[in-house]
Motif scaffolding. Structure first.
Motif, mmCIF file in Angstrom:
data_model
loop_
_atom_site.group_PDB
_atom_site.id
_atom_site.type_symbol
_atom_site.label_atom_id
_atom_site.label_comp_id
_atom_site.label_asym_id
_atom_site.label_seq_id
_atom_site.Cartn_x
_atom_site.Cartn_y
_atom_site.Cartn_z
ATOM 1 N N ILE A 33 -7.358 -1.145 -5.251
ATOM 2 C CA ILE A 33 -8.679 -0.066 -6.004
ATOM 3 C C ILE A 33 -9.597 -0.476 -6.743
ATOM 4 O O ILE A 33 -10.363 0.061 -6.758
ATOM 5 N N ALA A 34 -8.364 -1.217 -7.708
ATOM 6 C CA ALA A 34 -9.965 -1.552 -8.815
ATOM 7 C C ALA A 34 -10.610 -2.388 -8.031
ATOM 8 O O ALA A 34 -11.520 -2.309 -8.794
ATOM 9 N N SER A 35 -10.752 -3.361 -6.886
ATOM 10 C CA SER A 35 -11.805 -4.512 -6.068
ATOM 11 C C SER A 35 -12.041 -4.129 -5.418
ATOM 12 O O SER A 35 -13.018 -4.222 -4.958
ATOM 13 N N GLY A 36 -11.572 -2.459 -4.598
ATOM 14 C CA GLY A 36 -12.595 -2.146 -3.988
ATOM 15 C C GLY A 36 -12.486 -2.765 -2.582
ATOM 16 O O GLY A 36 -12.778 -2.201 -1.761
ATOM 17 N N THR A 37 -10.681 -3.009 -2.112
ATOM 18 C CA THR A 37 -10.429 -3.667 -1.135
ATOM 19 C C THR A 37 -10.261 -2.815 -0.611
ATOM 20 O O THR A 37 -9.843 -1.247 -0.709
ATOM 21 N N PRO A 38 -10.873 -3.011 1.233
ATOM 22 C CA PRO A 38 -10.153 -1.964 1.719
ATOM 23 C C PRO A 38 -8.841 -1.269 2.547
ATOM 24 O O PRO A 38 -8.743 -0.497 2.401
ATOM 25 N N HIS A 39 -7.778 -2.053 2.366
ATOM 26 C CA HIS A 39 -6.678 -1.902 2.522
ATOM 27 C C HIS A 39 -6.069 -2.893 1.879
ATOM 28 O O HIS A 39 -6.008 -3.725 1.064
ATOM 29 N N PHE A 40 -4.463 -2.714 1.476
ATOM 30 C CA PHE A 40 -3.386 -2.831 1.066
ATOM 31 C C PHE A 40 -2.594 -3.495 1.217
ATOM 32 O O PHE A 40 -2.092 -2.420 2.537
ATOM 33 N N THR A 41 -1.280 -3.914 1.813
ATOM 34 C CA THR A 41 0.042 -4.259 2.362
ATOM 35 C C THR A 41 1.381 -4.124 1.505
ATOM 36 O O THR A 41 1.582 -5.255 0.345
ATOM 37 N N LEU A 42 2.067 -3.749 2.090
ATOM 38 C CA LEU A 42 2.921 -3.712 1.080
ATOM 39 C C LEU A 42 4.667 -3.909 2.842
ATOM 40 O O LEU A 42 4.012 -3.434 3.667
ATOM 41 N N THR A 43 5.387 -4.667 2.085
ATOM 42 C CA THR A 43 6.858 -4.291 2.966
ATOM 43 C C THR A 43 8.247 -4.374 2.454
ATOM 44 O O THR A 43 8.089 -4.099 1.575
ATOM 45 N N ASP A 44 8.345 -3.781 3.648
ATOM 46 C CA ASP A 44 10.218 -2.867 2.930
ATOM 47 C C ASP A 44 10.826 -3.997 3.348
ATOM 48 O O ASP A 44 10.583 -5.395 3.575
ATOM 49 N N GLU A 45 12.192 -3.080 2.612
ATOM 50 C CA GLU A 45 13.140 -4.235 2.769
ATOM 51 C C GLU A 45 13.761 -4.259 3.964
ATOM 52 O O GLU A 45 14.383 -5.735 4.281
ATOM 53 N N LYS A 46 13.434 -4.485 5.343
ATOM 54 C CA LYS A 46 13.337 -4.331 6.431
ATOM 55 C C LYS A 46 12.547 -5.761 7.184
ATOM 56 O O LYS A 46 12.792 -5.587 8.208
ATOM 57 N N GLY A 47 11.524 -5.793 6.625
ATOM 58 C CA GLY A 47 10.193 -6.635 6.723
ATOM 59 C C GLY A 47 9.292 -6.160 7.205
ATOM 60 O O GLY A 47 8.685 -7.123 7.736
ATOM 61 N N ARG A 49 5.963 -4.410 7.273
ATOM 62 C CA ARG A 49 5.351 -4.166 6.489
ATOM 63 C C ARG A 49 4.005 -2.929 7.144
ATOM 64 O O ARG A 49 3.820 -2.073 8.001
ATOM 65 N N TYR A 50 3.407 -2.250 5.826
ATOM 66 C CA TYR A 50 2.971 -1.447 6.113
ATOM 67 C C TYR A 50 1.172 -1.648 5.831
ATOM 68 O O TYR A 50 0.917 -2.419 4.498
ATOM 69 N N ILE A 51 0.257 -1.282 6.375
ATOM 70 C CA ILE A 51 -1.475 -1.309 6.067
ATOM 71 C C ILE A 51 -1.699 -0.177 5.536
ATOM 72 O O ILE A 51 -1.727 0.676 6.295
ATOM 73 N N ILE A 52 -2.419 -0.287 3.867
ATOM 74 C CA ILE A 52 -2.342 1.471 3.506
ATOM 75 C C ILE A 52 -3.491 1.796 3.611
ATOM 76 O O ILE A 52 -4.686 0.321 2.748
ATOM 77 N N ALA A 53 -4.761 1.796 3.727
ATOM 78 C CA ALA A 53 -6.332 2.144 3.878
ATOM 79 C C ALA A 53 -6.444 2.413 1.830
ATOM 80 O O ALA A 53 -6.023 3.936 1.791
ATOM 81 N N THR A 54 -6.663 1.832 1.481
ATOM 82 C CA THR A 54 -7.696 2.184 0.129
ATOM 83 C C THR A 54 -8.120 3.508 -0.535
ATOM 84 O O THR A 54 -7.743 3.898 -1.153
ATOM 85 N N ALA A 55 -8.567 3.927 0.988
ATOM 86 C CA ALA A 55 -9.336 4.675 0.310
ATOM 87 C C ALA A 55 -8.673 6.424 -0.027
ATOM 88 O O ALA A 55 -8.820 7.313 -0.436
ATOM 89 N N SER A 56 -7.668 5.856 1.199
ATOM 90 C CA SER A 56 -7.140 7.699 1.248
ATOM 91 C C SER A 56 -6.025 7.271 0.806
ATOM 92 O O SER A 56 -5.015 8.485 1.379
ATOM 93 N N VAL A 57 -5.773 6.685 -0.497
ATOM 94 C CA VAL A 57 -4.357 6.602 -1.303
ATOM 95 C C VAL A 57 -4.570 7.871 -2.169
ATOM 96 O O VAL A 57 -5.417 7.715 -3.191
ATOM 97 N N ALA A 58 -3.143 9.004 -2.264
ATOM 98 C CA ALA A 58 -3.794 10.214 -3.240
ATOM 99 C C ALA A 58 -3.255 9.971 -4.391
ATOM 100 O O ALA A 58 -2.748 9.810 -5.395
#
Length: 74
Positions: A33-47, A49-58
């Motif tokens: 959010i601070a750097s203005g990156t268009p998306h970020f990635t998180l990984t769940d326990e099963k492996g 990957r979730y790619i989330i658009a930074t601008a759409s995070v509430a």
């Protein structure tokens, strides 16, 4: 750790158990959010990957990292 991410203009939220710690997730989201990156990635326990658009995070809700108890409490 349980993560819930609210998406702008969506009645549903994204929820999953993360493989990262709360501090790691907070740093990934905060840096994106601070750097203005268009998306970020998180990984769940099963492996997965979730790619989330930074601008759409509430909001991002981070659950506790404590383990769940098994059995009955009396």
């Amino acid at each position: 750790m349980d993560i819930r991410i609210g998406i702008i203009n969506s009645p549903r939220e994204l929820g999953f158990e993360a493989g990262q710690s709360a501090a790691d997730v907070e740093k990934i989201v905060g840096d994106a959010i601070a750097s203005g990156t268009p998306h970020f990635t998180l990984t769940d326990e099963k492996g997965k990957r979730y790619i989330i658009a930074t601008a759409s995070v509430a909001y991002v809700e981070l659950g506790t990292e404590e383990t769940r108890r098994i059995g009955f409490v009396g």
